[in-house]
Design an enzyme around this catalytic site. Sequence first.
Site, PDB file in Angstrom:
ATOM      1  N   GLU A  74       0.805  -1.220   0.000  1.00 26.93           N
ATOM      2  CA  GLU A  74       0.000   0.000   0.000  1.00 26.93           C
ATOM      3  C   GLU A  74       0.837   1.269   0.000  1.00 26.93           C
ATOM      4  O   GLU A  74       0.314   2.328  -0.315  1.00 26.93           O
ATOM      5  CB  GLU A  74      -0.918   0.026   1.222  1.00 26.93           C
ATOM      6  CG  GLU A  74      -1.982  -1.056   1.218  1.00 26.93           C
ATOM      7  CD  GLU A  74      -2.889  -0.943   2.427  1.00 26.93           C
ATOM      8  OE1 GLU A  74      -2.479  -0.291   3.404  1.00 26.93           O
ATOM      9  OE2 GLU A  74      -3.997  -1.496   2.402  1.00 26.93           O
ATOM     10  N   GLY A  75       2.111   1.169   0.383  1.00 26.69           N
ATOM     11  CA  GLY A  75       2.920   2.372   0.486  1.00 26.69           C
ATOM     12  C   GLY A  75       4.405   2.074   0.489  1.00 26.69           C
ATOM     13  O   GLY A  75       4.828   0.917   0.546  1.00 26.69           O
ATOM     14  N   PHE A  78       8.104   2.938   2.317  1.00 24.65           N
ATOM     15  CA  PHE A  78       8.719   3.381   3.567  1.00 24.65           C
ATOM     16  C   PHE A  78      10.058   4.058   3.265  1.00 24.65           C
ATOM     17  O   PHE A  78      10.875   3.527   2.510  1.00 24.65           O
ATOM     18  CB  PHE A  78       8.950   2.195   4.511  1.00 24.65           C
ATOM     19  CG  PHE A  78       7.712   1.712   5.199  1.00 24.65           C
ATOM     20  CD1 PHE A  78       7.504   1.958   6.554  1.00 24.65           C
ATOM     21  CD2 PHE A  78       6.738   1.015   4.508  1.00 24.65           C
ATOM     22  CE1 PHE A  78       6.361   1.516   7.198  1.00 24.65           C
ATOM     23  CE2 PHE A  78       5.599   0.563   5.135  1.00 24.65           C
ATOM     24  CZ  PHE A  78       5.412   0.818   6.472  1.00 24.65           C
ATOM     25  N   GLY A  96      13.527   9.547   6.786  1.00 27.46           N
ATOM     26  CA  GLY A  96      13.394  10.949   6.436  1.00 27.46           C
ATOM     27  C   GLY A  96      13.807  11.877   7.563  1.00 27.46           C
ATOM     28  O   GLY A  96      13.909  11.483   8.724  1.00 27.46           O
ATOM     29  N   ASP A 110      -0.706  -9.562   8.158  1.00 30.21           N
ATOM     30  CA  ASP A 110       0.401  -9.373   7.225  1.00 30.21           C
ATOM     31  C   ASP A 110       1.738  -9.527   7.944  1.00 30.21           C
ATOM     32  O   ASP A 110       2.698  -8.797   7.661  1.00 30.21           O
ATOM     33  CB  ASP A 110       0.311  -7.995   6.560  1.00 30.21           C
ATOM     34  CG  ASP A 110       1.161  -7.890   5.295  1.00 30.21           C
ATOM     35  OD1 ASP A 110       1.680  -8.941   4.840  1.00 30.21           O
ATOM     36  OD2 ASP A 110       1.314  -6.775   4.771  1.00 30.21           O
TER      37      ASP A 110
END
Length: 424
Positions: free
Chosen positions: A145-146, A148, A151, A263
Amino acid sequence: MIFKKKRDAFDFIMETGNSSELGKQMKDGLDVGHIVLIVIYAVTVFFMITLGCLCLNKYRSMKLIIRDLRQGRSIVIPRVPSQDSLPPSPNVLNVPELPEHTTENPLQRRQTKSSCRFPWKPPLQVPRFTKADLNLIQLIKAGREGVFYKGRIIRGTCRGHSLVTCKIGKEGITPKQMDNEVSIMRKLAYHKNVMQLLDWNTVDAPYMLIMEFISYGTLRNFVQKHKDELIADPELQSQFTIASYHIALAMEHLRSKMVVHCDLALRNILVSRFPWEVKVAEFGLARDLTRMRSRRSSRKKQHKERVPLRWYPPEYFRNNYYSFKGDVWAFGIVLWEMQSFGTLPYPNLNTSEQVVYSICSGYKNTVPSTCRPEIEQIMQDCWLDPYTARPSFTDIVRILENIVESDGDYVDVDNQRIMNAGEK
């Protein structure tokens, strides 16, 4: 004869009068009962109408507030005297802070009223940051979904953190999906082995989650990158056991909160300091069973939601059923992945059909010969079918805790570092 007729007429008149009086009394009684019922119904209807009007006004005012916030309009809020902020929590790594001449903090949370009763559900949110507010340093992993990233916040900090882990939702991910992940992570609150959510943005695309900083990325990448060093370590199995113990602690915490991960895999476990600080992450597929009507999987085939087949138990493919014992099955796969240094489960199977058929037929991954017997037994117990025969995470934590304590009772007398310390 005439006297008898007069007597009968007199009796008829008397009876008629008595019955009229009795009917009048009954009529008076019924009227009073009806009046009481009518009054009760009228009062009830009045209160229901009043309550409905209040709820409608509240709903309209909340809609106006949400619309104003989305359109960027300013809302007049009474000023409150400023107070000193709490001391920031320490970062994972000692990294020098950015120049202090910047006084504006773009990530400072503005409190808004929550539209729901439960504290773990995401409140109505004013966007506090965007992707432009972060400097993405390094890719950690690309999820379903995204993506990582490691940052750094350009200006200010987020709850005292300047270095963070950021998940940026992929195109096609809806705000509802991200809000579900936010609500799960908020409900889990703090646990040393669960990834901590610091902030989020599910209003403006790309949707983002800001989490605590992790030093070494995923556990799968870690064991793959340091495979040679780990194999050469005589205490490797003890280290794997400690890491497994901390993962089990996290899953036991999820169970106590009635959250099913759905998951659990080595790629979704992040490493801050191996093997003592590992954290379960990625709650995009997680389900809160307190918000579901049953434990049966809520995924519907028409949504075509992708699931990690190689980590899923046979009852899912047979009955579309996934419970806490499904996470126990996945935990056994995680132990196998760790022992095989990040190898893909069922490496000899290439298609999804082959994987599903093999799992339902009882095929199991071959345990590496280097695995210690206690861990191999836990794996086999996690893969028992039917699922009711599998241990709970409380049982697994207890078993691993005993193994870790047993390892701590013995030391390697040939370890040069220990011998040098004894000579001093």
